[in-house]
Design a protein around this motif. Structure first.
Motif, PDB file in Angstrom:
ATOM      1  N   ALA A  90      -3.658  -8.010 -14.466  1.00 47.06           N
ATOM      2  CA  ALA A  90      -2.808  -6.859 -14.788  1.00 47.06           C
ATOM      3  C   ALA A  90      -1.935  -6.471 -13.596  1.00 47.06           C
ATOM      4  O   ALA A  90      -0.751  -6.143 -13.760  1.00 47.06           O
ATOM      5  CB  ALA A  90      -3.673  -5.671 -15.221  1.00 47.06           C
ATOM      6  N   ALA A  91      -2.497  -6.526 -12.399  1.00 45.57           N
ATOM      7  CA  ALA A  91      -1.724  -6.187 -11.198  1.00 45.57           C
ATOM      8  C   ALA A  91      -0.594  -7.191 -10.991  1.00 45.57           C
ATOM      9  O   ALA A  91       0.539  -6.809 -10.677  1.00 45.57           O
ATOM     10  CB  ALA A  91      -2.646  -6.151  -9.976  1.00 45.57           C
ATOM     11  N   MET A  92      -0.880  -8.491 -11.184  1.00 47.60           N
ATOM     12  CA  MET A  92       0.153  -9.516 -11.025  1.00 47.60           C
ATOM     13  C   MET A  92       1.222  -9.371 -12.101  1.00 47.60           C
ATOM     14  O   MET A  92       2.415  -9.491 -11.816  1.00 47.60           O
ATOM     15  CB  MET A  92      -0.475 -10.916 -11.078  1.00 47.60           C
ATOM     16  N   SER A 139       3.456   1.092   5.154  1.00 50.30           N
ATOM     17  CA  SER A 139       2.391   2.073   5.327  1.00 50.30           C
ATOM     18  C   SER A 139       2.279   2.896   4.048  1.00 50.30           C
ATOM     19  O   SER A 139       3.248   3.083   3.324  1.00 50.30           O
ATOM     20  CB  SER A 139       2.685   2.978   6.522  1.00 50.30           C
ATOM     21  N   SER A 140       1.093   3.370   3.768  1.00 51.41           N
ATOM     22  CA  SER A 140       0.880   4.120   2.526  1.00 51.41           C
ATOM     23  C   SER A 140       1.638   5.441   2.528  1.00 51.41           C
ATOM     24  O   SER A 140       1.869   6.018   1.477  1.00 51.41           O
ATOM     25  CB  SER A 140      -0.608   4.357   2.313  1.00 51.41           C
ATOM     26  N   SER A 141       2.049   5.910   3.702  1.00 48.26           N
ATOM     27  CA  SER A 141       2.757   7.183   3.758  1.00 48.26           C
ATOM     28  C   SER A 141       4.191   7.065   3.243  1.00 48.26           C
ATOM     29  O   SER A 141       4.804   8.064   2.910  1.00 48.26           O
ATOM     30  CB  SER A 141       2.746   7.731   5.189  1.00 48.26           C
ATOM     31  N   THR A 142       4.744   5.837   3.182  1.00 51.30           N
ATOM     32  CA  THR A 142       6.109   5.682   2.711  1.00 51.30           C
ATOM     33  C   THR A 142       6.203   5.619   1.191  1.00 51.30           C
ATOM     34  O   THR A 142       7.281   5.717   0.642  1.00 51.30           O
ATOM     35  CB  THR A 142       6.755   4.408   3.289  1.00 51.30           C
ATOM     36  N   ILE A 143       5.064   5.462   0.529  1.00 50.07           N
ATOM     37  CA  ILE A 143       5.061   5.402  -0.927  1.00 50.07           C
ATOM     38  C   ILE A 143       4.602   6.749  -1.454  1.00 50.07           C
ATOM     39  O   ILE A 143       3.510   7.219  -1.122  1.00 50.07           O
ATOM     40  CB  ILE A 143       4.138   4.282  -1.426  1.00 50.07           C
ATOM     41  N   PRO A 144       5.429   7.368  -2.287  1.00 43.00           N
ATOM     42  CA  PRO A 144       5.047   8.688  -2.826  1.00 43.00           C
ATOM     43  C   PRO A 144       3.753   8.604  -3.637  1.00 43.00           C
ATOM     44  O   PRO A 144       3.470   7.597  -4.293  1.00 43.00           O
ATOM     45  CB  PRO A 144       6.225   9.063  -3.724  1.00 43.00           C
ATOM     46  N   ALA A 145       2.987   9.681  -3.596  1.00 41.27           N
ATOM     47  CA  ALA A 145       1.688   9.725  -4.281  1.00 41.27           C
ATOM     48  C   ALA A 145       1.813   9.451  -5.783  1.00 41.27           C
ATOM     49  O   ALA A 145       1.001   8.709  -6.338  1.00 41.27           O
ATOM     50  CB  ALA A 145       1.009  11.068  -4.027  1.00 41.27           C
ATOM     51  N   PRO A 146       2.819  10.022  -6.480  1.00 44.53           N
ATOM     52  CA  PRO A 146       2.917   9.732  -7.919  1.00 44.53           C
ATOM     53  C   PRO A 146       3.149   8.236  -8.185  1.00 44.53           C
ATOM     54  O   PRO A 146       2.635   7.689  -9.152  1.00 44.53           O
ATOM     55  CB  PRO A 146       4.114  10.558  -8.386  1.00 44.53           C
ATOM     56  N   GLN A 147       3.916   7.606  -7.311  1.00 45.10           N
ATOM     57  CA  GLN A 147       4.171   6.174  -7.497  1.00 45.10           C
ATOM     58  C   GLN A 147       2.893   5.374  -7.256  1.00 45.10           C
ATOM     59  O   GLN A 147       2.596   4.431  -7.989  1.00 45.10           O
ATOM     60  CB  GLN A 147       5.274   5.707  -6.556  1.00 45.10           C
ATOM     61  N   THR A 148       2.125   5.735  -6.247  1.00 46.39           N
ATOM     62  CA  THR A 148       0.856   5.061  -5.971  1.00 46.39           C
ATOM     63  C   THR A 148      -0.089   5.225  -7.151  1.00 46.39           C
ATOM     64  O   THR A 148      -0.754   4.292  -7.574  1.00 46.39           O
ATOM     65  CB  THR A 148       0.202   5.613  -4.696  1.00 46.39           C
ATOM     66  N   ALA A 149      -0.124   6.433  -7.720  1.00 48.04           N
ATOM     67  CA  ALA A 149      -0.974   6.681  -8.892  1.00 48.04           C
ATOM     68  C   ALA A 149      -0.499   5.853 -10.077  1.00 48.04           C
ATOM     69  O   ALA A 149      -1.309   5.340 -10.851  1.00 48.04           O
ATOM     70  CB  ALA A 149      -0.971   8.168  -9.238  1.00 48.04           C
ATOM     71  N   GLY A 150       0.815   5.705 -10.199  1.00 51.97           N
ATOM     72  CA  GLY A 150       1.365   4.883 -11.296  1.00 51.97           C
ATOM     73  C   GLY A 150       0.980   3.424 -11.146  1.00 51.97           C
ATOM     74  O   GLY A 150       0.654   2.755 -12.124  1.00 51.97           O
ATOM     75  N   PHE A 151       0.999   2.930  -9.902  1.00 49.48           N
ATOM     76  CA  PHE A 151       0.584   1.540  -9.651  1.00 49.48           C
ATOM     77  C   PHE A 151      -0.877   1.356 -10.045  1.00 49.48           C
ATOM     78  O   PHE A 151      -1.244   0.383 -10.701  1.00 49.48           O
ATOM     79  CB  PHE A 151       0.761   1.160  -8.186  1.00 49.48           C
ATOM     80  N   ALA A 152      -1.705   2.295  -9.608  1.00 53.74           N
ATOM     81  CA  ALA A 152      -3.130   2.189  -9.907  1.00 53.74           C
ATOM     82  C   ALA A 152      -3.379   2.252 -11.417  1.00 53.74           C
ATOM     83  O   ALA A 152      -4.194   1.500 -11.953  1.00 53.74           O
ATOM     84  CB  ALA A 152      -3.891   3.292  -9.183  1.00 53.74           C
ATOM     85  N   ALA A 153      -2.657   3.124 -12.103  1.00 50.52           N
ATOM     86  CA  ALA A 153      -2.832   3.227 -13.555  1.00 50.52           C
ATOM     87  C   ALA A 153      -2.383   1.963 -14.251  1.00 50.52           C
ATOM     88  O   ALA A 153      -3.028   1.490 -15.198  1.00 50.52           O
ATOM     89  CB  ALA A 153      -2.064   4.435 -14.082  1.00 50.52           C
ATOM     90  N   ALA A 154      -1.280   1.395 -13.798  1.00 46.46           N
ATOM     91  CA  ALA A 154      -0.772   0.172 -14.426  1.00 46.46           C
ATOM     92  C   ALA A 154      -1.714  -0.997 -14.179  1.00 46.46           C
ATOM     93  O   ALA A 154      -1.853  -1.881 -15.027  1.00 46.46           O
ATOM     94  CB  ALA A 154       0.621  -0.157 -13.874  1.00 46.46           C
ATOM     95  N   ALA A 155      -2.355  -1.027 -13.021  1.00 43.70           N
ATOM     96  CA  ALA A 155      -3.270  -2.109 -12.710  1.00 43.70           C
ATOM     97  C   ALA A 155      -4.618  -1.894 -13.354  1.00 43.70           C
ATOM     98  O   ALA A 155      -5.471  -2.770 -13.356  1.00 43.70           O
ATOM     99  CB  ALA A 155      -3.429  -2.242 -11.194  1.00 43.70           C
ATOM    100  N   GLY A 156      -4.841  -0.719 -13.906  1.00 47.02           N
ATOM    101  CA  GLY A 156      -6.097  -0.437 -14.582  1.00 47.02           C
ATOM    102  C   GLY A 156      -7.240  -0.119 -13.638  1.00 47.02           C
ATOM    103  O   GLY A 156      -8.387  -0.335 -13.969  1.00 47.02           O
ATOM    104  N   VAL A 157      -6.914   0.390 -12.471  1.00 50.03           N
ATOM    105  CA  VAL A 157      -7.958   0.735 -11.507  1.00 50.03           C
ATOM    106  C   VAL A 157      -7.870   2.223 -11.181  1.00 50.03           C
ATOM    107  O   VAL A 157      -6.805   2.827 -11.254  1.00 50.03           O
ATOM    108  CB  VAL A 157      -7.836  -0.089 -10.202  1.00 50.03           C
ATOM    109  N   ASN A 158      -8.982   2.772 -10.822  1.00 50.06           N
ATOM    110  CA  ASN A 158      -9.003   4.181 -10.421  1.00 50.06           C
ATOM    111  C   ASN A 158      -9.003   4.255  -8.908  1.00 50.06           C
ATOM    112  O   ASN A 158      -9.677   3.502  -8.228  1.00 50.06           O
ATOM    113  CB  ASN A 158     -10.270   4.870 -10.947  1.00 50.06           C
ATOM    114  N   LYS A 159      -8.249   5.164  -8.409  1.00 53.33           N
ATOM    115  CA  LYS A 159      -8.170   5.306  -6.950  1.00 53.33           C
ATOM    116  C   LYS A 159      -9.000   6.463  -6.497  1.00 53.33           C
ATOM    117  O   LYS A 159      -9.165   7.442  -7.124  1.00 53.33           O
ATOM    118  CB  LYS A 159      -6.730   5.527  -6.523  1.00 53.33           C
TER     119      LYS A 159
END
Length: 159
Positions: A90-92, A139-159
């Motif tokens: 899913a991540a790929m 660095s993780s600080s350059t990616i906004p939190a909503p976008q990081t959450a969207g990536f995690a949701a799309a990959a099917g993983v919980n952060k």
């Protein structure tokens, strides 16, 4: 001379027209009592023709490299375990879709190059302009939190 060519042409045309009709009416009768063995041979040949070709699975080391790159790019969370599981797939797929590429289950070569996992031409004679270098770490600080959450949701993983 012209009439001879005309006669030859006429015979050739007649032969071409009649040949399929003659071939269609010809039948062959087998008198052999071993018909079943000839059929079993043809079945054996057809079974061999369906042999799978090419790479059927991804090596565990390569899966680990892909997972580490997907984690680095924030498409996958957790640790790289070397298993090509549904979360990794899913991540790929998400990564490839975000690039506008196909999203089949096997990694696309462009995606592997984009993840920094393509061929290494750094030692080539004309390597100064090669664009296959590993992408810079973000660095993780350059990616906004909503976008990081969207990536995690799309990959099917919980952060």
């Amino acid at each position: 001379m012209k009439s001879f060519r005309a006669v030859i042409s006429l015979f050739a045309a007649a032969f071409l027209i009649a040949a399929p009709a003659i071939a269609a009416t010809t039948t062959t009768h087998h008198t052999s009592s071993h018909k079943s063995s000839s059929h079993s041979k043809s079945k054996a040949k057809s079974a061999k023709s369906h042999k799978l070709h090419g790479q059927q699975a991804i090596d565990a080391e390569r899966v680990t490299e892909i997972q580490q790159a997907l984690i680095r790019e924030h498409y996958l969370t957790g640790d790289a375990n070397g298993v090509w599981d549904s979360t990794t797939q899913a991540a790929m797929q998400k990564f490839q879709a975000d690039q506008g590429w196909q999203t089949k289950l096997m990694p696309d070569s462009r995606a592997l190059v984009k993840l920094g996992l393509g061929p290494d031409y750094s030692t080539a004679i004309n390597a100064k302009d090669v664009a296959s270098a590993a992408p810079p770490a973000t660095s993780s600080s350059t990616i906004p939190a909503p976008q990081t959450a969207g990536f995690a949701a799309a990959a099917g993983v919980n952060k």
